[in-house]
Design an enzyme around this catalytic site. Structure first.
Site, mmCIF file in Angstrom:
data_model
loop_
_atom_site.group_PDB
_atom_site.id
_atom_site.type_symbol
_atom_site.label_atom_id
_atom_site.label_comp_id
_atom_site.label_asym_id
_atom_site.label_seq_id
_atom_site.Cartn_x
_atom_site.Cartn_y
_atom_site.Cartn_z
ATOM 1 N N GLU A 79 -7.280 -5.377 -10.547
ATOM 2 C CA GLU A 79 -7.218 -5.942 -11.892
ATOM 3 C C GLU A 79 -8.105 -7.176 -11.967
ATOM 4 O OE1 GLU A 79 -3.494 -8.303 -12.801
ATOM 5 O OE2 GLU A 79 -2.674 -6.842 -11.388
ATOM 6 N N CYS A 111 -0.934 -4.271 -11.158
ATOM 7 C CA CYS A 111 -0.723 -4.172 -9.716
ATOM 8 C C CYS A 111 -0.441 -2.755 -9.228
ATOM 9 C CB CYS A 111 0.434 -5.092 -9.299
ATOM 10 S SG CYS A 111 0.159 -6.812 -9.734
ATOM 11 N N HIS A 233 6.545 -4.207 -4.143
ATOM 12 C CA HIS A 233 5.428 -5.009 -4.650
ATOM 13 C C HIS A 233 5.929 -6.444 -4.717
ATOM 14 C CE1 HIS A 233 2.474 -6.896 -7.104
ATOM 15 N NE2 HIS A 233 3.306 -7.025 -8.130
#
Length: 390
Positions: A79, A111, A233
């Site tokens: 990103e 993400c 994550h």
């Protein structure tokens, strides 16, 4: 046919900021950063490192000549893209000297990008069993100086070789995923810094995990007892623990203890790197595999991927026989131990040093950057990369 992770590499820049020093400079208690969000160090990208070079350096440590010939697909999740047209994967493909008869693309969904790349790679290998796919997750997290998100910044990249008969982890077929249009985090094309609604983002992260975990149990019939560990994550390390705690009551005391202990091991690297967006989940996986010495072959590892905006997915992998023989623990220990700490003032200067946006020519001093692959400057609106190994 087994398909999964055959190799995994990682790279972070050679400089970092101690979060205790940042806290003191910002007038807050250090524990707010080191305990409250669970971060100890922030990797900082000098101007000679960008998402392309970070990814290329991460891949450089794991690829051999056979890989360079067999890889026919490069998928770059990021990103922090450097071009609105040309994919970052094409630059990496050239810097690494990969097979020219290849596809090379860039994927964007906050993400989640690298996870999307892995799922796409699985499909490619299913159709082309002799091929290999290089999946890259590379980002530089920037929120701005003296902003609420400053303490969760970071920089780094993870590179994964996806293949048939993988030596590290077989990726199981069943996964679940969920999408909802929300504005918890975004970065308009005119901004080099992200915007975030921190409270909403935390809430949605938890909500998405709850949703995909429920779906996964219904789809597979598996539960907490079937997992040796669950990786998350990690925009900051404390949030994964909060999510894990929402499901711990489903397990026995032994299961709870095992998952919490292994979760802690999975955060060791993220604590000293910071948020690397698309690579964060896979840095957590790498930390678990390299820091937890008694993980048994055949163990099932769960993985929760979340990309703001938002897309979430829960999927799983099985550790393969002798998987530890294919890790690079010493390389990563050396990488971390050789980093140099900078002061808050030095960090602020580095943060504000940016490339020209008007087409100006600039030459950068790559002699001060120990990385093998660096950004050497710009000319004619083009970034000039150098592989010192060539």
């Amino acid at each position: 046919m087994k398909i999964g992770i055959d190799k995994i590499g990682f790279y972070a820049p050679h400089i970092y900021l101690d979060m205790n020093q940042l806290a003191k400079s910002r007038g807050v208690e250090p524990e707010k950063f080191t305990i409250g969000i669970g971060q100890e160090k922030m990797a900082i990208a000098p101007i000679t490192q960008d998402p392309v070079t970070l990814a290329a350096n991460a891949a450089l440590e794991i690829l051999d000549e056979k890989d360079r010939k067999d890889i026919d697909f490069v998928i770059f999740g990021t990103e922090s893209g450097i071009d609105s047209s040309k994919s970052a994967a094409v630059y990496v493909h050239d810097l690494l000297g990969l097979n020219p008869n290849s596809r090379a693309i860039e994927i964007k969904q906050a993400c989640y990008g690298a996870t999307a790349g892995i799922q796409m790679a699985k499909g490619h290998i299913a159709l082309n069993p002799e091929s290999k796919v290089l999946v890259l997750g590379s980002d530089i997290a920037r929120y701005g100086l003296n902003t609420p998100g400053e303490a969760t910044q970071g920089a780094g990249a993870v590179a994964l070789v996806i293949s048939a008969n993988p030596r590290i982890m077989e990726l199981e077929e069943k996964s679940v995923y969920f999408t909802n249009d929300i504005m918890d985090f975004w970065r308009p094309v005119y901004s080099d810094k992200a915007f975030v609604d921190g409270k909403l983002s935390n809430e949605q992260y938890m909500a998405f995990f709850t949703e995909v975990w429920k779906q996964y149990k219904e789809k597979t019939g598996l539960g907490l007892k079937d997992f040796e560990a669950i990786c998350f994550h990690l925009p900051y390390t404390k949030i994964g623990l909060k999510a894990l705690r929402t499901v711990l009551e489903e397990g026995t005391e032994d299961v709870k203890d095992r998952l919490v202990e292994n979760y802690t091991a999975s955060t060791d690297y993220n604590r000293i790197v910071g948020n690397i967006y698309t690579g964060s989940l896979y840095l957590s996986l790498l930390s678990l595999l390299e820091q937890k010495e008694d993980l048994a072959e055949g163990s099932r590892i769960g993985m929760f991927s979340y990309g703001s905006g938002a897309v979430g997915e829960f999927f799983t992998g099985i550790l393969q026989p002798d998987y530890k023989d294919n890790l690079r623990v010493e390389n990563h220990n050396t990488l971390f131990s050789s980093r140099t700490e900078v002061t808050v003032s030095e960090y602020e200067d580095i943060f504000q040093e940016t490339l020209p946006t008007d087409g100006s020519t600039v030459k950068l001093n790559i002699d001060e950057d120990p990385a093998s692959i660096c950004l050497a400057g710009m000319s004619d609106n083009k970034r000039n990369y150098v592989n010192k190994m060539k």
